[in-house]
Design an enzyme around this catalytic site. Structure first.
Site, PDB file in Angstrom:
ATOM      1  N   ASP A  79       2.023  -1.461  11.701  1.00  0.00           N
ATOM      2  CA  ASP A  79       0.957  -2.068  11.163  1.00  0.00           C
ATOM      3  C   ASP A  79       0.461  -3.651  11.587  1.00  0.00           C
ATOM      4  O   ASP A  79      -0.588  -4.042  11.440  1.00  0.00           O
ATOM      5  CB  ASP A  79       0.906  -1.645   9.616  1.00  0.00           C
ATOM      6  CG  ASP A  79       0.970  -0.312   9.349  1.00  0.00           C
ATOM      7  OD1 ASP A  79       0.401   0.742  10.236  1.00  0.00           O
ATOM      8  OD2 ASP A  79       1.217  -0.078   8.224  1.00  0.00           O
TER       9      ASP A  79
ATOM     10  N   GLN B 127       5.098   8.979   7.522  1.00  0.00           N
ATOM     11  CA  GLN B 127       4.036   9.747   6.849  1.00  0.00           C
ATOM     12  C   GLN B 127       4.393  11.194   7.059  1.00  0.00           C
ATOM     13  O   GLN B 127       4.300  12.019   6.062  1.00  0.00           O
ATOM     14  CB  GLN B 127       2.692   9.663   7.402  1.00  0.00           C
ATOM     15  CG  GLN B 127       1.812   8.155   7.207  1.00  0.00           C
ATOM     16  CD  GLN B 127       0.647   7.764   7.646  1.00  0.00           C
ATOM     17  OE1 GLN B 127       0.267   8.457   8.230  1.00  0.00           O
ATOM     18  NE2 GLN B 127       0.117   6.772   7.415  1.00  0.00           N
TER      19      GLN B 127
ATOM     20  N   SER C 280       7.529   8.724  12.351  1.00  0.00           N
ATOM     21  CA  SER C 280       6.423   8.681  11.649  1.00  0.00           C
ATOM     22  C   SER C 280       6.684   8.776  10.072  1.00  0.00           C
ATOM     23  O   SER C 280       7.426   9.813   9.601  1.00  0.00           O
ATOM     24  CB  SER C 280       5.238   9.698  11.780  1.00  0.00           C
ATOM     25  OG  SER C 280       4.596   9.870  10.821  1.00  0.00           O
TER      26      SER C 280
ATOM     27  N   LYS D 149       0.810  -1.146   0.099  1.00  0.00           N
ATOM     28  CA  LYS D 149       0.023  -0.124  -0.173  1.00  0.00           C
ATOM     29  C   LYS D 149       0.919   1.458  -0.008  1.00  0.00           C
ATOM     30  O   LYS D 149       0.556   2.052  -0.589  1.00  0.00           O
ATOM     31  CB  LYS D 149      -0.988   0.042   1.198  1.00  0.00           C
ATOM     32  CG  LYS D 149      -1.882   1.159   1.335  1.00  0.00           C
ATOM     33  CD  LYS D 149      -3.091   0.698   2.144  1.00  0.00           C
ATOM     34  CE  LYS D 149      -2.893   0.354   3.518  1.00  0.00           C
ATOM     35  NZ  LYS D 149      -2.792   1.784   4.194  1.00  0.00           N
TER      36      LYS D 149
ATOM     37  N   ARG E 116      -8.524  11.444  12.924  1.00  0.00           N
ATOM     38  CA  ARG E 116      -7.108  11.210  13.065  1.00  0.00           C
ATOM     39  C   ARG E 116      -6.522  12.456  12.985  1.00  0.00           C
ATOM     40  O   ARG E 116      -6.611  13.430  12.373  1.00  0.00           O
ATOM     41  CB  ARG E 116      -6.736  10.262  11.955  1.00  0.00           C
ATOM     42  CG  ARG E 116      -7.378   8.891  12.071  1.00  0.00           C
ATOM     43  CD  ARG E 116      -6.798   7.812  11.130  1.00  0.00           C
ATOM     44  NE  ARG E 116      -5.490   7.660  11.465  1.00  0.00           N
ATOM     45  CZ  ARG E 116      -4.715   6.856  10.506  1.00  0.00           C
ATOM     46  NH1 ARG E 116      -5.115   6.380   9.604  1.00  0.00           N
ATOM     47  NH2 ARG E 116      -3.340   6.452  10.620  1.00  0.00           N
TER      48      ARG E 116
HETATM   49  C1  S3P Z   1       2.657   4.494   6.474  1.00  0.00           C
HETATM   50  C2  S3P Z   1       3.371   4.979   7.614  1.00  0.00           C
HETATM   51  C3  S3P Z   1       2.862   4.383   8.542  1.00  0.00           C
HETATM   52  C4  S3P Z   1       1.987   3.078   8.873  1.00  0.00           C
HETATM   53  C5  S3P Z   1       0.939   3.522   7.511  1.00  0.00           C
HETATM   54  C6  S3P Z   1       1.512   3.760   5.941  1.00  0.00           C
HETATM   55  C7  S3P Z   1       3.285   5.125   5.033  1.00  0.00           C
HETATM   56  O1  S3P Z   1       2.141   5.368   9.505  1.00  0.00           O
HETATM   57  O2  S3P Z   1       1.388   3.067   9.772  1.00  0.00           O
HETATM   58  O3  S3P Z   1      -0.059   2.098   7.433  1.00  0.00           O
HETATM   59  O4  S3P Z   1       2.960   4.611   3.872  1.00  0.00           O
HETATM   60  O5  S3P Z   1       4.099   6.156   5.294  1.00  0.00           O
HETATM   61  P1  S3P Z   1       3.255   6.372  10.446  1.00  0.00           P
HETATM   62  O6  S3P Z   1       4.033   6.691   9.406  1.00  0.00           O
HETATM   63  O7  S3P Z   1       2.051   7.469  10.807  1.00  0.00           O
HETATM   64  O8  S3P Z   1       3.515   5.751  11.624  1.00  0.00           O
END
Ligand code: S3P
Length: 752
Positions: free
Chosen positions: A623, A477, A475, A327, A428
């Site tokens: 995850d 993200q 993180s 993903k 969130r």
């Molecule tokens: C992800 C980062 C993770 C993960 C999410 C996908 C990404 O979140 O939990 O399912 O694709 O960058 P965080 O970076 O907030 O921990």
């Protein structure tokens, strides 16, 4: 007629054509009035209606029909309305309801005001969206309104009792009733009904005037027939509609001719990108038509699908499978492909709701994207500065990754944008990206508590400023969001992470030719560069594989091969943790594909034992904890997790929600602020658990069934389609006793 007292005593239908006749017929069929009386200029239609039992009584005049009626329905061509209203006025009973069925409402309201001097509370404009190209009483059908919508446009001073009665009548005829304002109704209908009719009339007329018209019609393919069906509609009726809804129709015609002109230019200039962009955007919009109508933009409104998983205890886990694409990498492949120069081809793309929402978002911003077809996507990159302002809010469904990464990207664009999501995403925290972006100069408004929707002002000619950011939480993200903004910022943007997080953004940027400096825990980019299109092969998602790693570890006699699994070192915590618990996982054929390590995994049953999970593994398995909690429940001894407060702000509070679900199944745990303590070896019973709109919770409890003693029912499983649309199919293939039920449990969940 039923024995109940009917809703109305006497219904007067003025105009016994298709709609008037069908309503009369439905009223009779469902026993909604003691008497249906009709008036029409055409005596023969009235007699036909009478002989077919559609009406009870023929009125010689409008006055005769209206006298003593408690409901009067105007079903005449809209341009005849005023004249008919004048005939009705002297005879309308004080407590009668007056409604109509016309396709435009502004004109009706004006006519009522002109004739009655005011808009009476007993007048309720109506419009059944249930026409047909056929017309006349001969085509009347008592089921015409079944499963169709009826729009009522009541005024503010409407009599509530009258409104409820009229609504009850339409609902008894099988329709769904919506209410909206007169102006909104006319705008919407101008676009969705009036314009298509105009185009159909015009197209058929144009072709009929061509010299070779006979040949054109003789060879006309199905497309012509489908497209022009409505050109056989009643000319008088449509003449009236266009003149009565003149202003709204003119606006939508102007919009359409402008867009048509653009397509003409694109064809003349051989502008393939423009053509593909428009066609693929339209194709996607058409495919998601019904969802768009339900107000859910382009992605599926899963919450309406109510899928339930039902699992019988004690299945097996064997075979050789490949789970869908990663993903995180799928999202990023679209993002970088869209911003690159040239065409990016992606294989193994995850066709889940989250990553499809990312595709749609870029389509909304003018990027031509072909596919996905069996995981293959072709993106026609528009370059770093080629995105166009979206026409409305961008809907990202359940996807936190989508929302956080888009915030960074959109903060740097010259246009304004708005990001929205589903119920789970709307709770969130987004200030974790909004705050550092603001210190780069971005202007972002959030809802209360830093939650979505996000309104992003756009750079308006001012560049963002590069910053250094020490992330308070590990993180990927947040890191990726800032790096994406940094591509557009003045100077260097660097991000230091407190613990390693997934580095797909950095790897992929490098693959697209963008320089990323990495110095221990710090990654930096300098703004102003460009991306060059690249080919991407998305590995299978280790986060989806995790359910099967746990499943095969806890099931008896299991032996399963998982192919082409992404083995990025920032993602392999689940394997490390399971191996520490005594799991039997063999890593085979390790290789690197497109900058990401990949391997095949063989996993067999094991006697797992509880462990204290090392905190440095937490970000690497962030995850996978819901699945790991099931492994811990099946292990001998105690498993302790600490340092994992992030789990509380994922798609659900994954610590509490898992603890609650486990308790329902008879497994007691101790919840702490930043983790959980699970005593293994307790009996997993059966029961009914809820996913809390979190895909990974749903799939984890499905895996628990392998060691349960009774049936497990999991509610809210529609959301599994966000990351793993074929979960049920693959689980069945390996021998897990799973079935999916509910309106959305079709092929998307892989259930035959
Ligand atoms: C992800 C980062 C993770 C993960 C999410 C996908 C990404 O979140 O939990 O399912 O694709 O960058 P965080 O970076 O907030 O921990």
């Amino acid at each position: 007629m039923s024995s109940r007292e009917p809703l109305f005593q006497r219904v007067a239908i003025i105009g016994l054509g298709l709609i008037g006749g069908s309503l009369a017929s439905a009223i009779g069929k469902h026993g909604l009035a003691r008497e249906v009386i009709a008036a029409d200029q055409r005596q023969e239609d009235l007699l036909l209606g009478l002989s077919q039992g559609v009406i009870d009584t023929v009125a010689q005049t409008i006055a005769e029909a209206v006298q003593g009626a408690d409901l009067v329905v105007l079903a005449v061509p809209v341009r005849a309305t005023r004249k008919v209203l004048e005939e009705i006025r002297p005879h309308l009973a004080v407590d009668a309801i007056l409604t109509d069925v016309g396709s435009t409402k502004t004109g009706f309201v004006k006519d009522v005001e002109a004739v009655f001097g005011e808009f009476l509370p007993c007048v309720i404009p109506g419009h059944p969206i249930a026409g047909s190209e056929r017309s006349g009483i001969g085509a009347a059908n008592s089921d015409l309104f079944k499963n169709h919508k009826v729009i009522l446009t009541p005024s503010d001073n409407v009599s509530k009792i009258h409104l409820a009665k009229l609504q009850a009548l339409w609902e008894a005829c099988g329709a769904t009733v919506l209410t909206m304002s007169v102006a909104y109704h006319d705008e919407v209908l101008a676009a969705t009904s009036h314009l298509p009719h105009l185009i159909a009339f015009s197209l058929v007329d144009t072709l009929a005037g061509e010299d070779q018209n006979m040949d054109i019609f003789r060879y006309a393919a199905g497309g012509f027939r489908d497209f022009t069906r409505i050109a056989a509609s009643d000319p008088v009726m449509w003449h009236d509609i266009f003149l009565s809804n003149r202003d709204a129709v003119l606006r939508v015609i102007d919009h359409f001719t402008h867009d048509l002109d653009q397509l003409r230019t694109a064809i003349a200039d051989q502008d393939s990108a423009m053509l593909l962009r428009v066609f693929s955007r339209a194709k996607a919009a058409r495919e998601h038509f019904s969802k768009m109508l339900s107000g859910q933009a382009y992605v599926t409104n899963n919450s309406e699908k109510q899928v339930t998983f039902r699992l019988q205890p004690g299945g097996s886990v064997t075979g050789d499978i490949r789970v869908p694409g990663d993903k995180s990498i799928s999202h990023r492949s679209i993002m970088l492909g869209a911003l690159a120069e040239g065409i990016t081809e992606v294989k193994g793309f995850l066709e889940g709701e989250d990553s499809l929402a990312t595709i749609q978002a870029f389509r909304d911003m003018g990027v031509a994207i072909e596919g996905p077809n069996d995981g293959f996507v072709r993106i026609h990159g528009v370059g770093m500065h080629g995105l166009q302002a979206p026409r409305g809010p961008i809907y990202l469904g359940n996807s936190g990754t989508g929302m956080r990464l888009f915030t960074g990207l959109l903060a740097a664009q010259p246009f304004e944008s708005e990001l929205t999501g589903d119920a789970s995403l709307s709770t969130r925290p987004m200030d974790r990206v909004a705050d550092p972006l603001r210190s780069m100069g971005a202007v972002i408004d959030t809802a209360k508590g830093g939650r979505p929707p996000l309104k992003i002002r756009g750079s308006q000619g001012k560049k963002l400023k590069g910053i250094h950011y020490d992330m308070p939480v590990a993180s990927a993200q947040v890191k990726s969001c800032l790096l994406l903004a940094g591509l557009y910022a003045e100077g260097t943007t660097s991000v230091t992470e407190p613990a390693p997080t997934r580095d797909h953004t950095e790897r992929m940027l490098t693959g697209f030719g963008y320089k990323v400096e990495r110095d221990g825990p710090t990654a930096s980019v300098s703004g102003g560069g460009k991306l060059t299109a690249n080919a991407i092969d998305v590995p299978a998602d280790i986060s989806s594989a995790a359910f099967f790693l746990v499943a095969a570890s806890i099931a008896r006699g299991a032996d399963l091969i998982l192919r082409h699994v992404g083995m990025n070192p920032t993602r392999v915590g689940v394997i490390n943790i399971l191996q520490q618990m005594g799991g039997n996982i063999e890593v085979m054929a390790e290789r690197e594909i497109g900058g990401e390590p990949v391997a095949d995994l063989r996993v067999r049953s094991a006697e797992l034992k509880g462990i204290t999970i090392p905190e440095d593994q937490v970000p690497l398995a962030i995850d996978e904890f819901p699945a790991l909690f099931i492994a811990a429940a099946c292990a001998t001894g105690r498993t302790v997790l600490t340092g994992a407060e992030e789990l509380r702000v994922k798609e659900s509070d994954r610590i509490q929600v898992m603890a609650d679900g486990l308790a329902t199944l008879g497994v007691e745990t101790t919840v702490t602020d930043d983790g959980i303590v699970i005593e293994g070896g307790q009996t997993i019973k059966g029961g009914s658990v809820y996913s809390h709109h979190d895909h990974r919770i749903a799939m984890s409890f499905a895996v628990a069934s392998l060691r349960a003693t009774e049936e497990i029912e999991i509610n809210g499983c529609d959301v599994v389609a966000t990351s793993f649309p074929s979960f049920v199919e693959l689980a069945q293939e390996t021998g897990i006793n799973i079935s999916a039920e509910g309106p959305g449990a079709g092929t998307e969940q892989g259930v035959p």
